[in-house]
Design a protein around this motif. Structure first.
Motif, mmCIF file in Angstrom:
data_model
loop_
_atom_site.group_PDB
_atom_site.id
_atom_site.type_symbol
_atom_site.label_atom_id
_atom_site.label_comp_id
_atom_site.label_asym_id
_atom_site.label_seq_id
_atom_site.Cartn_x
_atom_site.Cartn_y
_atom_site.Cartn_z
ATOM 1 N N TYR A 245 1.220 -1.161 0.169
ATOM 2 C CA TYR A 245 -0.125 -0.547 -0.425
ATOM 3 C C TYR A 245 0.645 1.139 -0.355
ATOM 4 C CZ TYR A 245 -3.440 -3.184 1.305
ATOM 5 O OH TYR A 245 -5.078 -3.698 1.206
ATOM 6 N N CYS A 276 -8.191 3.578 -14.771
ATOM 7 C CA CYS A 276 -7.154 3.915 -14.478
ATOM 8 C C CYS A 276 -5.527 4.330 -14.019
ATOM 9 C CB CYS A 276 -6.452 2.187 -15.599
ATOM 10 S SG CYS A 276 -4.584 1.739 -15.130
ATOM 11 N N ILE A 279 -1.088 7.605 -10.214
ATOM 12 C CA ILE A 279 -1.003 7.591 -8.825
ATOM 13 C C ILE A 279 -1.210 8.691 -8.219
ATOM 14 C CG2 ILE A 279 1.253 7.585 -8.803
ATOM 15 C CD1 ILE A 279 -1.077 6.631 -6.099
ATOM 16 N N LYS A 282 -4.954 9.522 -8.973
ATOM 17 C CA LYS A 282 -5.910 9.420 -7.983
ATOM 18 C C LYS A 282 -6.070 9.868 -6.198
ATOM 19 C CE LYS A 282 -4.301 4.739 -8.368
ATOM 20 N NZ LYS A 282 -3.671 3.420 -7.988
ATOM 21 N N HIS A 292 -3.366 3.314 -1.264
ATOM 22 C CA HIS A 292 -4.027 2.975 -2.385
ATOM 23 C C HIS A 292 -3.553 1.635 -2.022
ATOM 24 C CE1 HIS A 292 -6.460 6.049 -3.630
ATOM 25 N NE2 HIS A 292 -5.804 7.037 -3.141
ATOM 26 N N GLN A 293 -4.260 0.839 -2.733
ATOM 27 C CA GLN A 293 -3.433 -0.499 -2.801
ATOM 28 C C GLN A 293 -2.223 -0.814 -4.019
ATOM 29 O OE1 GLN A 293 -6.647 -3.186 -4.186
ATOM 30 N NE2 GLN A 293 -6.699 -4.152 -2.118
ATOM 31 N N LEU A 294 -1.400 -1.062 -4.136
ATOM 32 C CA LEU A 294 -0.146 -1.491 -5.331
ATOM 33 C C LEU A 294 0.133 -3.336 -5.587
ATOM 34 C CD1 LEU A 294 2.736 1.449 -3.710
ATOM 35 C CD2 LEU A 294 0.910 1.193 -5.603
ATOM 36 N N ASN A 309 1.832 -2.211 -10.079
ATOM 37 C CA ASN A 309 0.395 -1.552 -10.776
ATOM 38 C C ASN A 309 0.166 -1.121 -10.286
ATOM 39 O OD1 ASN A 309 -1.963 -2.101 -11.960
ATOM 40 N ND2 ASN A 309 -2.207 -4.233 -12.496
ATOM 41 N N GLY A 310 -0.638 0.109 -10.062
ATOM 42 C CA GLY A 310 -1.304 0.845 -9.689
ATOM 43 C C GLY A 310 -0.982 2.486 -9.113
#
Length: 623
Positions: A245, A276, A279, A282, A292-294, A309-310
């Protein structure tokens, strides 16, 4: 160097171009695949994965039609997951992590093994258009290659511009140049062009990560696969992904670079993918979120390169590096390359027919990101359909068009040409009104017979589908005809907290209860004996389970589709004069004049066309 004239010329060898070239060649057309780099055929420019929610259904549909994406994914996968298994089967979506290098290699080997397909490495910088018809392409060396049809699958390369912080430079992808000239030729021919943006995260050295601080994300215990053919097998060994995260500290470090961000200082003016986001987007849009999730995704079996990813971003590389080092497990991270954003030309897809042929230039087809989509799967499916229809046009056969109740591919193409898009289009299950019919498990039932009719799907593929269909239908009939006694059924029903039966009842009725799952069905000796006696594989058993448990929903959706499909039979003449119908709303007239819907059904789906406008059209056409 070339044939005097090719049946189909495909420009670009990404996912769309590769599927287009394979389809046209496999249908017997002399085909030329022209690309700027033969070393980068079917390159996974972004994340090393295929499938996902709704996207997995598309890959299954490509495979059912005779495309290559499912086969290549199975042969190069390092992990497989069926997403949304806690929901109904309409939501189940297969996804596979791929070995990036092996994926591109396998695609090239499959294409090189395809008859009727030639290759050429050079930049196409222009089109040969005569009297409103495509005649071929022009290359950067000044060569003219003649073709009866041309499929453009240029991805992010048309006038591509890469952004990293305050730096910007031409390119279609990291390490590769942009393509110039095609946009200008198309605009001269009367096409409307636009700009879109997408981005990608940094790639990092997996040896510098501390996985003990992350959450392991293993693949399925009993992994499935994408292709319906027996030539590919499910994975025996898998590689795990990991999850970590961001934090408020990470967000604050990213915010320090916002004044140098091309997204926020006005350098990037085009729209990026809504679902999508980068970051920085977001943490700007969701300021209330403190993390936020990674997803930490390995790029292959034998490489140490890792995809974050993320964490897609176009912030300056020093800001990216500092912020990522504050993420748990990334304290000592080393970069392979920073993330970046890329702007590129696209052409609003309302300028296309359902075949993906352009309305302005006969024989010219667009597929993939040139149409405003995002995602390998969306691109590959368009490439397949464009390649099929280019081949059929050369062969002077009827076009191949999938309806919205036949395939996610049909939904995708209809959405694009009927509604258009001003931001990168991504497929979701929610976009399909018939998603109970369009499941990942039955794509071969839906599409293989149709593909066999046009000469793409092989007879082997058709016979395998027919065997599976016959076996699952017979298994369902066994459930309809066979009863369970009170003593047989009630122990399982009580265990599942489902009301016990008071007299013998048919298996079909008992198994359709929502509490009863496949593992419960397999507890009954009558069922296991039937499976053993008929040597049924898991695919057939799961197909029968879905048909039993969701038969009511499936039948209802089929009826709804049949009603709406009646409007598909009401054709609108190509030269129809909407201005003569004064009772149509002004907006409806303008939208329909621009899009030129082929049927009343398509007209009804245009944004701004009301039910009252549809009624007026129906009355005017004698309905």
């Amino acid at each position: 160097m070339f044939l005097e004239e090719y049946d189909v010329i495909v420009v670009g060898a990404g996912h769309a171009g590769s599927e287009a070239a394979a389809a046209a060649a496999n249908m017997g057309c002399s085909t030329l695949l022209v690309t700027m780099s033969l070393q980068n055929i079917a390159q996974m420019s972004c994340n090393p994965a295929m499938g996902g929610i709704a996207k997995g259904q598309i890959v299954r549909e490509i495979d059912a039609l005779g495309g290559y994406s499912g086969i290549v994914t199975d042969k190069t996968a390092i992990q497989f997951k069926m997403l949304n298994k806690s929901k109904g089967p309409a939501m189940w979506s297969p996804r596979a992590q791929s070995d990036r290098m092996r994926f591109a290699e396998e695609w090239r080997l499959m294409l090189e093994g395809t008859k009727n397909l030639d290759f050429y490495q050079e930049m196409v910088k222009g089109l040969i258009i005569e009297n409103g018809c495509i005649r071929g392409v022009k290359t950067s060396l000044g060569l003219e290659i003649k073709g009866k049809t041309v499929v453009l699958t240029n991805g992010t390369f048309l006038n591509g511009l890469i952004h990293i912080g305050e730096k910007q430079f031409g390119g279609g992808r990291a390490g590769e140049g942009a393509a110039y000239g095609i946009t200008e030729d198309l605009v001269k021919a009367g096409f409307t062009a636009g700009r879109m943006k997408t981005g990608t995260p940094p790639r990092v050295d997996g040896r510098s990560l501390d996985y003990s601080k992350m959450i392991e994300q293993p693949g399925d215990v009993n992994p499935d696969k994408f292709s319906y053919l027996d030539t590919t097998k499910p994975l025996v060994e898998q590689r795990s992904c990991f999850m970590t995260y961001t934090s408020e500290e990470v967000h604050n470090q990213l915010r320090e670079g916002f004044d140098r961000s091309p997204m926020f200082n006005g350098r990037i003016k085009s729209l990026g993918p809504r679902y999508c986001p980068s970051i920085e987007d977001k943490i700007n849009r969701f300021a209330d979120k403190d993390r936020h999730q990674l997803f930490v995704e390995p790029e292959g079996w034998n490489t140490v390169e890792v995809y974050v990813n993320g964490f897609s971003t176009s912030l300056p590389e020093d800001v990216q590096f500092k912020a990522l080092r504050s993420v748990a497990g990334f304290e000592n991270v080393k970069f392979f390359r920073p993330g970046y954003a890329i702007e590129y030309d696209y052409f609003p897809p309302t300028q296309l027919k359902h075949t993906l042929e352009t309305k302005l230039v006969e024989g010219l087809y667009f597929a993939g990101q040139i149409n405003g989509t995002t995602g390998y799967e969306e691109a590959a499916s368009q490439g397949l359909m464009a390649g099929i229809n280019a081949a059929l046009k050369v062969q002077e056969k009827d076009p191949f068009i999938l309806k919205r109740n036949e395939a996610y591919i049909g939904v995708l193409i209809d959405d694009l040409i009927t509604k258009g898009t001003e931001e990168p289009y991504r497929m979701f299950t929610s976009r399909a009104e018939y998603r109970t019919l369009l499941r990942q498990d039955n794509a071969d039932f839906r599409l293989t017979p149709r593909s066999f009719e046009i000469g793409l799907a092989s007879e082997t593929r058709l016979r395998r589908m027919e065997k599976k269909r016959d076996e699952s239908d017979a298994f369902v009939n066994f459930f309809r005809e066979t009863s369970l006694t009170v003593d047989e059924a009630n122990p399982v029903l009580i265990e599942k907290e489902s009301a016990p039966i008071v007299q013998s009842d048919k298996m079909f009725k008992i198994f359709s209860r929502p509490q009863i799952e496949l593992e419960d069905i397999l507890k009954f000796e009558k069922v296991t004996n039937y499976i053993a006696a008929h040597n049924l594989d898991r695919e057939v058993v799961e197909q029968a389970e879905v048909q039993v448990k969701y038969s009511g929903y499936i039948e209802k959706e089929k009826n709804n589709a049949d009603k709406l499909n009646r409007l598909e039979d009401v054709k609108i003449p190509a030269d129809f004069d909407y201005d003569k119908i004064k009772s149509l709303s002004y907006e409806a007239r303008e939208k329909m004049k621009k899009i030129r819907p082929v049927t009343i059904s398509q007209a009804s789906r245009i944004s701004g066309v009301s039910p009252a406008d549809v009624s007026v059209l129906l009355i005017h056409m004698g309905r």
